[in-house]
Design a protein around this motif. Structure first.
Motif, PDB file in Angstrom:
ATOM      1  N   LYS A 258       4.868  16.851 -12.700  1.00  0.00           N
ATOM      2  CA  LYS A 258       5.555  16.630 -11.417  1.00  0.00           C
ATOM      3  C   LYS A 258       5.594  15.138 -11.076  1.00  0.00           C
ATOM      4  CE  LYS A 258       4.984  21.094  -9.113  1.00  0.00           C
ATOM      5  NZ  LYS A 258       6.390  21.228  -8.695  1.00  0.00           N
TER       6      LYS A 258
ATOM      7  N   ASP B  40       3.168  18.703  -3.353  1.00  0.00           N
ATOM      8  CA  ASP B  40       2.698  19.578  -4.435  1.00  0.00           C
ATOM      9  C   ASP B  40       1.694  18.849  -5.319  1.00  0.00           C
ATOM     10  OD1 ASP B  40       4.308  21.610  -3.551  1.00  0.00           O
ATOM     11  OD2 ASP B  40       5.923  21.237  -4.990  1.00  0.00           O
TER      12      ASP B  40
ATOM     13  N   GLY C 151       2.663  31.807  -3.145  1.00  0.00           N
ATOM     14  CA  GLY C 151       1.899  30.803  -2.417  1.00  0.00           C
ATOM     15  C   GLY C 151       0.485  31.247  -2.091  1.00  0.00           C
TER      16      GLY C 151
ATOM     17  N   LYS D  15       8.545  16.886  -0.864  1.00  0.00           N
ATOM     18  CA  LYS D  15       7.907  18.153  -1.228  1.00  0.00           C
ATOM     19  C   LYS D  15       7.117  18.019  -2.525  1.00  0.00           C
ATOM     20  CE  LYS D  15       8.833  23.061  -2.015  1.00  0.00           C
ATOM     21  NZ  LYS D  15       7.883  23.109  -3.145  1.00  0.00           N
ATOM     22  N   MET D  16       7.678  17.268  -3.472  1.00  0.00           N
ATOM     23  CA  MET D  16       7.005  17.099  -4.752  1.00  0.00           C
ATOM     24  C   MET D  16       5.694  16.322  -4.581  1.00  0.00           C
ATOM     25  SD  MET D  16       8.759  15.854  -8.316  1.00  0.00           S
ATOM     26  CE  MET D  16      10.037  17.094  -8.106  1.00  0.00           C
TER      27      MET D  16
ATOM     28  N   TYR E 260      -2.242  28.673  -7.218  1.00  0.00           N
ATOM     29  CA  TYR E 260      -1.460  29.525  -6.332  1.00  0.00           C
ATOM     30  C   TYR E 260      -0.483  30.362  -7.157  1.00  0.00           C
ATOM     31  CZ  TYR E 260      -3.196  26.186  -2.898  1.00  0.00           C
ATOM     32  OH  TYR E 260      -4.015  25.386  -2.139  1.00  0.00           O
TER      33      TYR E 260
ATOM     34  N   SER F 133      -1.582  18.535  -3.630  1.00  0.00           N
ATOM     35  CA  SER F 133      -2.276  19.828  -3.599  1.00  0.00           C
ATOM     36  C   SER F 133      -2.933  20.134  -4.943  1.00  0.00           C
ATOM     37  CB  SER F 133      -1.274  20.930  -3.245  1.00  0.00           C
ATOM     38  OG  SER F 133      -1.881  22.204  -3.274  1.00  0.00           O
ATOM     39  N   TYR F 134      -2.202  19.905  -6.039  1.00  0.00           N
ATOM     40  CA  TYR F 134      -2.768  20.159  -7.365  1.00  0.00           C
ATOM     41  C   TYR F 134      -3.941  19.231  -7.661  1.00  0.00           C
ATOM     42  CZ  TYR F 134       1.090  23.294  -8.582  1.00  0.00           C
ATOM     43  OH  TYR F 134       1.963  24.351  -8.620  1.00  0.00           O
TER      44      TYR F 134
END
Length: 285
Positions: A237, A56, A153, A52-53, A149, A59-60
């Motif tokens: 992250k 993320d 979300g 999941k990280m 976001y 996405s960033y």
């Protein structure tokens, strides 16, 4: 006890060797990949969190890269708008000079400079029409950039309403009938009334384009701040992901040496336990 049907010492030595080999394989895999969590079997909860990280972070990074287009376009168009304002100010000054002289030769020289300023405005309009953003200087639509976001979300956006600079400087009739500021002829500045009308039109255009240049600069600054924030989150992250899944190579190297020794000893122990069954035959000789 030593029996002929079951060799307990042999089984123990075998299990020990298998355990050492398993640990050795795991350590070698960590060293070769640099990761202590390579798949779900290495830690289901950690692998799930890491997956999941990674999503993320991706996405960033994608959001930040996407803002490059809007920021660079805003910078280019802002520069073009500033150039147009400078040329408009030059034209205003030149028209005043033209009206204040009656010398035909001097007027011809000044008018040539006015035409040069007009050409510079047209050039700036063309330079501001970057690929993929051809209407940033000739439309009144809205630019919407995704900057992140919220907690639910949903996308968070920043917007810019475009200004039709093209029409303001090329297609607004002025003076003695010119189609626009970039089409001024000597007939538009021959009389005091025509000069005043032309100067008024230029002042209006300067106000419009200056305000738009300021909006573009502010938009670009905000996008730059958003990019810096997105990159910082991605870096944090990434650091957390590294702590979660990366192997400590110093520790793994030390463990590898210890396990290699244990493997040799386990093999010797297995060899000894295998030989113990043969020793029973001597009891019957």
């Amino acid at each position: 006890m030593t029996g002929i049907t079951t060799n307990y010492s042999q089984l123990s030595a075998l299990r020990n060797l298998q355990s050492v080999n398993k640990q050795l394989d795991q350590t070698q895999n960590r060293i070769s990949t640099g990761l202590k969590i390579n798949s779900a079997k290495d830690g289901a909860s950690q692998w799930s969190a890491a997956t999941k990280m990674r999503a993320d972070i991706s996405s960033y990074r994608a959001l930040s890269d996407g803002l490059d287009y809007y920021k660079s376009t805003a910078d280019v168009v802002s520069g073009a708008a500033e150039s147009i304002v400078n040329s408009l100010n030059d034209m205003k000054s030149l028209i005043t000079q033209y009206a204040n002289t009656s010398d035909a030769t001097e007027q011809a020289t000044i008018y040539a400079s006015i035409q040069s300023a007009e050409a510079q405005i047209k050039s700036a309009l063309a330079a501001g029409q970057v690929k993929g953003a051809t209407d940033w200087l000739s439309a009144t639509t809205t630019v919407t950039a995704n900057i992140g976001y919220d907690s639910t979300g949903a996308a968070v956006t920043d917007t810019l309403t475009k200004v039709d600079v093209d029409t303001a400087v090329t297609a607004t009739a002025i003076g003695g009938g010119a189609a626009g500021i970039t089409s001024i002829t000597t007939a538009d500045i021959d009389t005091s009334a025509e000069v005043t009308a032309t100067q008024t039109a230029i002042d209006t255009a300067i106000t419009t384009v200056t305000a738009y240049a300021a909006k573009l600069g502010s938009f670009a600054d905000r996008l730059g701040d958003s990019q810096a924030f997105l990159d910082k989150i991605a870096d944090v992250k990434q650091s957390s992901l590294s702590d979660m899944v990366d192997a400590d190579l110093e520790e793994e190297s030390a463990k590898l040496s210890a396990l290699q020794v244990q493997q040799q000893l386990a093999i010797q122990a297995l060899q000894i336990s295998n030989a113990s069954a043969q020793n029973i035959l001597r009891l019957f000789q």
